[in-house]
Design an enzyme around this catalytic site. Structure first.
Site, PDB file in Angstrom:
ATOM      1  N   ARG A 155      -5.325   1.584  12.680  1.00  0.00           N
ATOM      2  CA  ARG A 155      -5.130  -0.604  12.391  1.00  0.00           C
ATOM      3  C   ARG A 155      -5.886  -0.660  13.671  1.00  0.00           C
ATOM      4  O   ARG A 155      -5.849  -1.607  13.313  1.00  0.00           O
ATOM      5  CB  ARG A 155      -3.034   0.327  12.942  1.00  0.00           C
ATOM      6  CG  ARG A 155      -3.146  -0.127  11.656  1.00  0.00           C
ATOM      7  CD  ARG A 155      -1.153  -0.017  12.256  1.00  0.00           C
ATOM      8  NE  ARG A 155      -0.253  -1.057  11.657  1.00  0.00           N
ATOM      9  CZ  ARG A 155       0.353  -0.235  10.432  1.00  0.00           C
ATOM     10  NH1 ARG A 155       0.438   1.245   9.789  1.00  0.00           N
ATOM     11  NH2 ARG A 155       1.185  -0.817  10.205  1.00  0.00           N
TER      12      ARG A 155
ATOM     13  N   ARG B 246      14.720  -2.005   7.137  1.00  0.00           N
ATOM     14  CA  ARG B 246      14.118  -0.944   9.012  1.00  0.00           C
ATOM     15  C   ARG B 246      14.862  -1.994   9.681  1.00  0.00           C
ATOM     16  O   ARG B 246      14.570  -3.409   9.862  1.00  0.00           O
ATOM     17  CB  ARG B 246      12.609  -1.544   7.974  1.00  0.00           C
ATOM     18  CG  ARG B 246      11.635   0.596   8.064  1.00  0.00           C
ATOM     19  CD  ARG B 246      10.943   0.074   7.219  1.00  0.00           C
ATOM     20  NE  ARG B 246       9.711  -0.640   8.060  1.00  0.00           N
ATOM     21  CZ  ARG B 246       8.591  -0.226   7.708  1.00  0.00           C
ATOM     22  NH1 ARG B 246       8.285   0.472   6.933  1.00  0.00           N
ATOM     23  NH2 ARG B 246       7.580  -0.665   8.771  1.00  0.00           N
TER      24      ARG B 246
ATOM     25  N   LYS C 218       1.118  -0.871   0.080  1.00  0.00           N
ATOM     26  CA  LYS C 218      -0.146  -0.370  -0.019  1.00  0.00           C
ATOM     27  C   LYS C 218       1.008   1.345  -0.204  1.00  0.00           C
ATOM     28  O   LYS C 218       0.491   2.358  -0.685  1.00  0.00           O
ATOM     29  CB  LYS C 218      -0.881   0.030   1.371  1.00  0.00           C
ATOM     30  CG  LYS C 218      -0.432  -0.244   2.554  1.00  0.00           C
ATOM     31  CD  LYS C 218      -1.848  -0.136   3.460  1.00  0.00           C
ATOM     32  CE  LYS C 218      -0.609  -0.669   5.121  1.00  0.00           C
ATOM     33  NZ  LYS C 218       0.422  -0.982   5.624  1.00  0.00           N
TER      34      LYS C 218
ATOM     35  N   ARG D 243       3.905  -8.129  14.017  1.00  0.00           N
ATOM     36  CA  ARG D 243       2.578  -7.432  13.238  1.00  0.00           C
ATOM     37  C   ARG D 243       2.040  -8.059  12.784  1.00  0.00           C
ATOM     38  O   ARG D 243       1.078  -7.326  12.419  1.00  0.00           O
ATOM     39  CB  ARG D 243       4.546  -6.740  12.371  1.00  0.00           C
ATOM     40  CG  ARG D 243       5.462  -5.622  12.748  1.00  0.00           C
ATOM     41  CD  ARG D 243       6.431  -5.794  12.311  1.00  0.00           C
ATOM     42  NE  ARG D 243       6.360  -4.540  10.727  1.00  0.00           N
ATOM     43  CZ  ARG D 243       7.275  -4.619  10.084  1.00  0.00           C
ATOM     44  NH1 ARG D 243       8.090  -5.620   9.953  1.00  0.00           N
ATOM     45  NH2 ARG D 243       6.751  -4.125   8.527  1.00  0.00           N
TER      46      ARG D 243
ATOM     47  N   ARG E 200      12.721  -7.496   2.004  1.00  0.00           N
ATOM     48  CA  ARG E 200      13.097  -5.360   1.263  1.00  0.00           C
ATOM     49  C   ARG E 200      14.335  -4.924   1.785  1.00  0.00           C
ATOM     50  O   ARG E 200      14.536  -4.846   3.022  1.00  0.00           O
ATOM     51  CB  ARG E 200      11.747  -4.625   1.556  1.00  0.00           C
ATOM     52  CG  ARG E 200      11.686  -4.359   2.819  1.00  0.00           C
ATOM     53  CD  ARG E 200      10.331  -3.853   2.381  1.00  0.00           C
ATOM     54  NE  ARG E 200       9.503  -2.998   3.977  1.00  0.00           N
ATOM     55  CZ  ARG E 200       8.587  -3.126   4.392  1.00  0.00           C
ATOM     56  NH1 ARG E 200       7.189  -2.629   2.971  1.00  0.00           N
ATOM     57  NH2 ARG E 200       7.949  -2.950   5.972  1.00  0.00           N
TER      58      ARG E 200
HETATM   59  P1  AMP Z   1       4.092   0.451   9.137  1.00  0.00           P
HETATM   60  O1  AMP Z   1       5.193   2.198   8.071  1.00  0.00           O
HETATM   61  O2  AMP Z   1       3.059   1.065   8.107  1.00  0.00           O
HETATM   62  O3  AMP Z   1       4.800  -0.164   8.641  1.00  0.00           O
HETATM   63  O4  AMP Z   1       4.250   0.775  10.850  1.00  0.00           O
HETATM   64  C1  AMP Z   1       5.261   0.464  11.360  1.00  0.00           C
HETATM   65  C2  AMP Z   1       4.646   0.395  12.360  1.00  0.00           C
HETATM   66  O5  AMP Z   1       4.360   1.924  13.337  1.00  0.00           O
HETATM   67  C3  AMP Z   1       4.350  -0.484  13.312  1.00  0.00           C
HETATM   68  O6  AMP Z   1       4.832  -1.766  13.370  1.00  0.00           O
HETATM   69  C4  AMP Z   1       2.972  -0.210  14.432  1.00  0.00           C
HETATM   70  O7  AMP Z   1       4.386  -0.405  15.576  1.00  0.00           O
HETATM   71  C5  AMP Z   1       3.516   1.740  14.341  1.00  0.00           C
HETATM   72  N1  AMP Z   1       2.554   2.227  13.374  1.00  0.00           N
HETATM   73  C6  AMP Z   1       2.115   2.392  12.315  1.00  0.00           C
HETATM   74  N2  AMP Z   1       0.225   2.570  12.324  1.00  0.00           N
HETATM   75  C7  AMP Z   1       0.395   2.714  13.446  1.00  0.00           C
HETATM   76  C8  AMP Z   1      -0.881   2.981  13.558  1.00  0.00           C
HETATM   77  N3  AMP Z   1      -1.877   3.406  12.735  1.00  0.00           N
HETATM   78  N4  AMP Z   1      -1.391   2.842  14.627  1.00  0.00           N
HETATM   79  C9  AMP Z   1      -0.239   2.303  15.814  1.00  0.00           C
HETATM   80  N5  AMP Z   1       0.768   1.764  15.322  1.00  0.00           N
HETATM   81  C10 AMP Z   1       0.887   2.307  13.857  1.00  0.00           C
END
Ligand code: AMP
Length: 223
Positions: A95, A168, A17, A179, A134
């Site tokens: 989320r 990352r 996404k 996750r 990645r």
């Molecule tokens: P992402 O880059 O979207 O994969 O997010 C990386 C990490 O950020 C996630 O594994 C969570 O620890 C935190 N995170 C991102 N978006 C949210 C959200 N909407 N609510 C809570 N934690 C978030």
């Protein structure tokens, strides 16, 4: 109510996404609120309730508390000029059902509602390869993958020739398990939440980039 389009991109980590969001921004003029990016930019901030920094929580693979995330989103929305008239993407947010409910009331203050939610469908097994493989060029940000897309010359970025790459901190086996488990426990319920409002659309995310992009654009009536 203005006729700008506010959308949510929903899906497991690594579903693609973020890449589609980048193109909606660069090719279709959307603005974006990417909570993951915002959190990474604030990684040294200490969250008392969790007794950890944001970076530590992200590395552990669990979600941040809803109130922390809502404060960030609320701040970010107020920073975007004439936000109500912009086409806007929420990437990786909400989320949890709690975040989705709070988001509805937050954006009602801007005279807005979520118009469309694109759910990126993909199996966990495909996700594991995508995420564990990645990495990106530390200079130009070009994304590569050990399984699907290596640079033409090993160790050298195709675009800028840089030889330094980043992964990352949370793209490792242990964090990824957490996750995915957080996603199934807390985020999947959003499908029913948005389905019941009649705004959920499905995108087959286990396809190559251009097919997924076509499906995204069709679902948004931009194709
Ligand atoms: P992402 O880059 O979207 O994969 O997010 C990386 C990490 O950020 C996630 O594994 C969570 O620890 C935190 N995170 C991102 N978006 C949210 C959200 N909407 N609510 C809570 N934690 C978030």
């Amino acid at each position: 109510m203005s006729d700008s389009l506010w959308i949510v991109l929903l899906g497991a980590p690594g579903c693609g996404k973020g890449t589609q969001a980048e193109f909606l921004v660069s090719e279709n003029g959307f603005s974006i609120i990417s909570v993951g990016e915002m959190l990474r930019a604030n990684k040294s901030k200490f969250i008392e309730k969790e007794n950890k920094t944001i970076g530590e929580i992200i590395s552990g693979g669990t979600l941040l508390p809803d109130d922390v995330v809502m404060d960030l989103v609320s701040d970010e929305l107020s920073k975007i000029k004439q936000v109500s008239s912009k086409n806007l993407i929420f990437d990786g947010f909400p989320r949890t059902v709690g975040q989705a409910t709070s988001l509805n009331s937050l954006i009602s203050k801007f005279g807005k509602k979520i118009d469309c939610v694109l759910n990126f469908d993909i199996e966990d097994e495909v996700i594991k390869k995508r995420i564990l493989g990645r990495y990106k060029c530390s200079k130009c940000g070009k994304i590569y993958n050990d399984f699907f897309l290596k640079p033409r010359n090993e160790g050298i970025c195709d675009i800028c020739g840089c030889e330094v790459f980043d992964r990352r901190a949370d793209d490792n086996e242990e964090s990824l398990q957490k996750r995915l488990s957080e996603y199934h426990k807390k985020t999947v319920a959003l499908k029913d939440f948005y389905e019941s409002s009649g705004i959920l659309k499905s995108v087959n995310a286990d396809a190559d980039f251009s097919e997924v992009r076509k499906s995204v654009l069709n679902n948004l009536n931009l194709g």
